[in-house]
Write a protein that holds these residues in place. Structure first.
Motif, PDB file in Angstrom:
ATOM      1  N   LYS A  42       0.801  -1.215   0.000  1.00 49.24           N
ATOM      2  CA  LYS A  42       0.000   0.000   0.000  1.00 49.24           C
ATOM      3  C   LYS A  42       0.840   1.274   0.000  1.00 49.24           C
ATOM      4  CE  LYS A  42      -3.959  -1.891   2.573  1.00 49.24           C
ATOM      5  NZ  LYS A  42      -4.755  -1.743   3.823  1.00 49.24           N
ATOM      6  N   SER A  43       2.160   1.145  -0.076  1.00 46.33           N
ATOM      7  CA  SER A  43       3.006   2.322   0.038  1.00 46.33           C
ATOM      8  C   SER A  43       3.975   2.429  -1.126  1.00 46.33           C
ATOM      9  CB  SER A  43       3.794   2.288   1.354  1.00 46.33           C
ATOM     10  OG  SER A  43       4.644   1.146   1.396  1.00 46.33           O
ATOM     11  N   ASP A 296       1.450  -1.283   9.516  1.00 45.78           N
ATOM     12  CA  ASP A 296       0.586  -1.958   8.556  1.00 45.78           C
ATOM     13  C   ASP A 296       1.481  -2.874   7.727  1.00 45.78           C
ATOM     14  OD1 ASP A 296      -1.037  -2.755   6.429  1.00 45.78           O
ATOM     15  OD2 ASP A 296      -1.979  -0.791   6.217  1.00 45.78           O
ATOM     16  N   ARG A 297       1.325  -4.164   7.881  1.00 43.71           N
ATOM     17  CA  ARG A 297       2.234  -5.111   7.222  1.00 43.71           C
ATOM     18  C   ARG A 297       2.109  -5.069   5.702  1.00 43.71           C
ATOM     19  NH1 ARG A 297       0.805 -11.316   8.271  1.00 43.71           N
ATOM     20  NH2 ARG A 297       2.641 -11.383   6.949  1.00 43.71           N
ATOM     21  N   GLN A 298       1.034  -4.455   5.177  1.00 40.60           N
ATOM     22  CA  GLN A 298       0.907  -4.312   3.735  1.00 40.60           C
ATOM     23  C   GLN A 298       1.692  -3.107   3.214  1.00 40.60           C
ATOM     24  OE1 GLN A 298      -2.985  -5.200   1.925  1.00 40.60           O
ATOM     25  NE2 GLN A 298      -3.776  -5.522   3.981  1.00 40.60           N
ATOM     26  N   SER A 299       2.304  -2.359   4.117  1.00 38.74           N
ATOM     27  CA  SER A 299       3.155  -1.242   3.725  1.00 38.74           C
ATOM     28  C   SER A 299       4.606  -1.442   4.143  1.00 38.74           C
ATOM     29  CB  SER A 299       2.640   0.069   4.340  1.00 38.74           C
ATOM     30  OG  SER A 299       1.389   0.417   3.795  1.00 38.74           O
ATOM     31  N   THR A 326       1.750  -5.444  14.698  1.00 35.66           N
ATOM     32  CA  THR A 326       0.685  -4.794  13.950  1.00 35.66           C
ATOM     33  C   THR A 326      -0.501  -4.617  14.879  1.00 35.66           C
ATOM     34  OG1 THR A 326      -0.510  -4.807  11.836  1.00 35.66           O
ATOM     35  CG2 THR A 326      -0.485  -6.866  13.079  1.00 35.66           C
ATOM     36  N   SER A 328      -5.147  -3.770  14.707  1.00 37.00           N
ATOM     37  CA  SER A 328      -6.320  -3.575  13.844  1.00 37.00           C
ATOM     38  C   SER A 328      -6.513  -2.122  13.446  1.00 37.00           C
ATOM     39  CB  SER A 328      -7.573  -4.096  14.549  1.00 37.00           C
ATOM     40  OG  SER A 328      -7.777  -3.424  15.782  1.00 37.00           O
ATOM     41  N   ILE A 330      -3.956  -0.004  12.991  1.00 35.18           N
ATOM     42  CA  ILE A 330      -2.715   0.487  12.372  1.00 35.18           C
ATOM     43  C   ILE A 330      -2.809   0.215  10.879  1.00 35.18           C
ATOM     44  CG2 ILE A 330      -0.206   0.506  12.510  1.00 35.18           C
ATOM     45  CD1 ILE A 330      -1.774   1.259  15.090  1.00 35.18           C
ATOM     46  N   VAL A 331      -3.355   1.178  10.156  1.00 36.03           N
ATOM     47  CA  VAL A 331      -3.645   1.003   8.739  1.00 36.03           C
ATOM     48  C   VAL A 331      -3.132   2.229   7.986  1.00 36.03           C
ATOM     49  CG1 VAL A 331      -5.446   0.693   7.008  1.00 36.03           C
ATOM     50  CG2 VAL A 331      -5.682  -0.385   9.257  1.00 36.03           C
ATOM     51  N   GLY A 332      -2.380   1.984   6.907  1.00 38.84           N
ATOM     52  CA  GLY A 332      -1.904   3.080   6.075  1.00 38.84           C
ATOM     53  C   GLY A 332      -0.408   3.050   5.902  1.00 38.84           C
ATOM     54  N   ARG A 335       2.008   5.062   9.121  1.00 38.23           N
ATOM     55  CA  ARG A 335       1.223   4.834  10.335  1.00 38.23           C
ATOM     56  C   ARG A 335       2.007   3.899  11.229  1.00 38.23           C
ATOM     57  NH1 ARG A 335      -0.991   4.964  14.486  1.00 38.23           N
ATOM     58  NH2 ARG A 335      -3.179   4.518  14.997  1.00 38.23           N
TER      59      ARG A 335
END
Length: 365
Positions: A42-43, A296-299, A326, A328, A330-332, A335
């Protein structure tokens, strides 16, 4: 493991120091062309020179090395080849550690895809509370293990768990310990772990850790946001929430039940070196006060060393941290949740920490 690596245990958790870090001077060896940007979930990662990182020439890197060595117990694939060198450098000087980082890692400024590099830093901690192994004498709020049969999801809501006979029957005999205050129990549920001074049936006391074991699979709802939406307060920090509770004791259940998510725990011993570190984060390694963050592990992949800079009314931070957990909320892209340690002082910092943030991922060259 730390003893084998000649690494001293980390210092006791402390309030992060105040003061704006000085700009970083030109860094020796920080020359040459930069690599292209990277897309990471996402980053967007934009390569920069080390001189962009605030405070890089003044951070006490040895404090972060404890967290890095912990991360090498379960390293991310990209960092596994570096772990032998990280361990050897545990007794090196800060200058040697900085020179190694410049030689082996490339800093990338973390941005959202729209180019925003500014984000939000909050804090979390490990509460320390008095508890009893058996109910009575004011201790009447249970902290539960997972139900014996836990197949149905989502399970009962927080309100249903506390009021429905069938939910109570499913949790019969599953209490680990009992607290005095339902708000303290909510704090433990929100933080996801904690330390208990448990009074045993024979009157003796033990210090134990409650670690996260699972949830009822309902979404987390902020009680602070509920109060703001009700127009009940303008201060949604924990001190503000506690002030509202003191003024409105008859509405405590209404506040608690606004968050349907319920957390179950498992008990772990707490002695020796375990007591010098926090609970295990999502990476599967123990957290280090002041040097571990939730992301956020997706970033940002778990196990990534990150340079963190944040200025605000609570603390001024410019330091090396490790992405090891992580949450719930912590998104972005930009962040982070900053692990402040355990006990009342750490809780005070974490409860008030809500300020601007910039992040740089330090990735192998």
């Amino acid at each position: 493991m730390l003893a084998a690596c000649s690494t001293p245990p980390p210092p006791a958790p402390q309030r992060p120091s105040a003061g704006t870090p000085a700009p970083t001077a030109p860094v020796p060896g920080d020359t040459g062309p930069l690599p292209p940007p990277l897309a990471q979930g996402k980053s967007r990662w934009v390569p920069v020179h080390w001189s962009e990182l605030p405070g890089f020439d003044s951070d006490a890197l040895h404090e972060a090395w404890n967290a890095w060595i912990k991360g090498c117990e379960r390293p991310a694939p990209a960092f596994a080849p570096l772990c032998a060198e990280v361990r050897r450098l545990s007794i090196a000087s800060a200058e040697e550690q900085r020179a190694w980082m410049v030689a082996r890692l490339q800093p990338y400024r973390i941005e959202a895809f729209d180019g925003r590099a500014d984000g939000l830093l909050t804090g979390y901690y490990e509460p320390l509370m008095d508890a009893a192994r058996l109910p009575g004498n004011g201790f009447n709020v249970p902290l539960y293990r997972l139900p014996a049969s836990f197949e149905r999801k989502p399970w009962y809501t927080r309100q249903q768990i506390e009021t429905l006979p069938e939910a109570q029957a499913a949790l019969a005999g599953r209490a680990i310990a009992w607290l005095r205050d339902p708000v303290d129990a909510l704090v433990l549920h929100i933080q996801g772990s904690g330390r208990l001074r448990v009074t045993e049936p024979d009157g003796s006391q033990r210090l134990v850790r409650l670690a996260f074991a699972g949830t009822n699979d309902h979404p987390y709802q902020s009680v602070g946001r509920w109060l703001l939406d009700q127009g009940a307060t303008r201060d949604a920090t924990w001190p503000g929430i506690k002030a509202w509770i003191a003024a409105n004791p008859q509405r405590v259940n209404e506040l608690l039940w606004s968050n349907p998510r319920y957390v179950f725990f498992r008990e772990e011993p707490l002695d020796g070196l375990d007591a010098a570190f926090g609970p295990k984060g999502a990476q599967g390694v123990a957290l280090t006060p002041g040097r571990s963050i939730a992301v956020d592990r997706q970033s940002i992949p778990y196990g990534t060393p990150v340079w963190l800079a944040s200025s605000g009314p609570q603390v001024q931070l410019a330091r090396l941290v490790m992405a090891q957990d992580t949450g719930s909320a912590i998104v972005g892209a930009v962040r982070a949740d900053f692990f402040t340690g355990w006990g009342p002082e750490a809780g005070d910092v974490a409860g008030r920490l809500k300020q601007g943030l910039r992040l740089w991922a330090l990735w192998p060259k």
